[in-house]
Design a protein around this motif. Sequence first.
Motif, PDB file in Angstrom:
ATOM      1  N   VAL A 214       0.839  -1.209   0.000  1.00 40.97           N
ATOM      2  CA  VAL A 214       0.000   0.000   0.000  1.00 40.97           C
ATOM      3  C   VAL A 214       0.867   1.250   0.000  1.00 40.97           C
ATOM      4  N   ASN A 215       1.838   1.288   0.892  1.00 45.28           N
ATOM      5  CA  ASN A 215       2.709   2.471   1.004  1.00 45.28           C
ATOM      6  C   ASN A 215       3.564   2.671  -0.242  1.00 45.28           C
ATOM      7  N   SER A 217       2.924   1.677  -3.281  1.00 44.37           N
ATOM      8  CA  SER A 217       2.071   2.071  -4.408  1.00 44.37           C
ATOM      9  C   SER A 217       1.747   3.565  -4.349  1.00 44.37           C
ATOM     10  N   LYS A 218       1.496   4.052  -3.147  1.00 46.03           N
ATOM     11  CA  LYS A 218       1.202   5.488  -2.983  1.00 46.03           C
ATOM     12  C   LYS A 218       2.408   6.330  -3.369  1.00 46.03           C
ATOM     13  N   GLU A 219       3.584   5.923  -2.902  1.00 41.23           N
ATOM     14  CA  GLU A 219       4.802   6.666  -3.196  1.00 41.23           C
ATOM     15  C   GLU A 219       5.111   6.652  -4.691  1.00 41.23           C
ATOM     16  N   LYS A 222       2.802   9.009  -6.604  1.00 39.35           N
ATOM     17  CA  LYS A 222       3.164  10.417  -6.380  1.00 39.35           C
ATOM     18  C   LYS A 222       4.412  10.783  -7.181  1.00 39.35           C
ATOM     19  N   SER A 248       6.809  -1.351  -5.500  1.00 39.70           N
ATOM     20  CA  SER A 248       5.399  -1.760  -5.556  1.00 39.70           C
ATOM     21  C   SER A 248       5.179  -2.869  -6.572  1.00 39.70           C
TER      22      SER A 248
END
Length: 257
Positions: A214-215, A217-219, A222, A248
Amino acid sequence: MKKITFLLCAFLISGCSVLTAPLSWNAQPMVIDNDQSTYKAIIGASDHKALISQGDSIRTKIQTLISKSRKNLDRTSGGNYGAGLIAAAVGLSSLHSDALLGAGYLAGTHIALSNRLSPLGYLQQLQRTSNAFYCLNNTVLGYVSSAQKASNIVGFTASTQFFALGYSSDFNSYAETDFDKIKQTYLRALELSQEKLDSQISLTLPADVQNQLVNASKEAAKDEVEIEKLTDSDSIKDFLVEHEKLDSALLSCIALI
């Protein structure tokens, strides 16, 4: 007398079914890397090509295990059918409780062995592992392709924005760290696959992997937005995207197991 005769016949039939039907009595638990040769080969891999080769080797081994597991599974039906006959016979009898206990033990033992050594879950778990290593190999191929295109650019002059985002114009500087990430993921995939086969856990993903995915993928999402704003070469931007989403992408492959 008729009841006893029927019961004896049922015991005989079911006993033969249990003893002769399943190869799962003699089956060994599924082991992907029983001599650790694959694990050692991954650790010793010096380039992406070697890792991909090991990924293909693992998938080949898995196909052999799937074939073996399928054969074992095909032979469990006879034993379970025998257990059904025992249950039916017991229902019609008035035997001593010790005899009933013995009959249940004979049937139950086979069912337990069938479920432990050759369940349908093994086939599904092995296929998940094969899919995961296919995913890893494709991820590596995509990364290597973008890295080669970026390194082939001659006379590259980085923009101010490029350096502002913390990137280096020396693309080889990314190679060692990224390669180590890839290697560690291959090792983790092998370990996690065997853990799930040993414990027959095929439904959940470790919480640490879920959170990391999750983390990461977010990074990556961005960073990709920022990379797209660069005025540098498309090949350079493509490589930077592959570099940023590597974590990711690798974790997504692990999530298939």
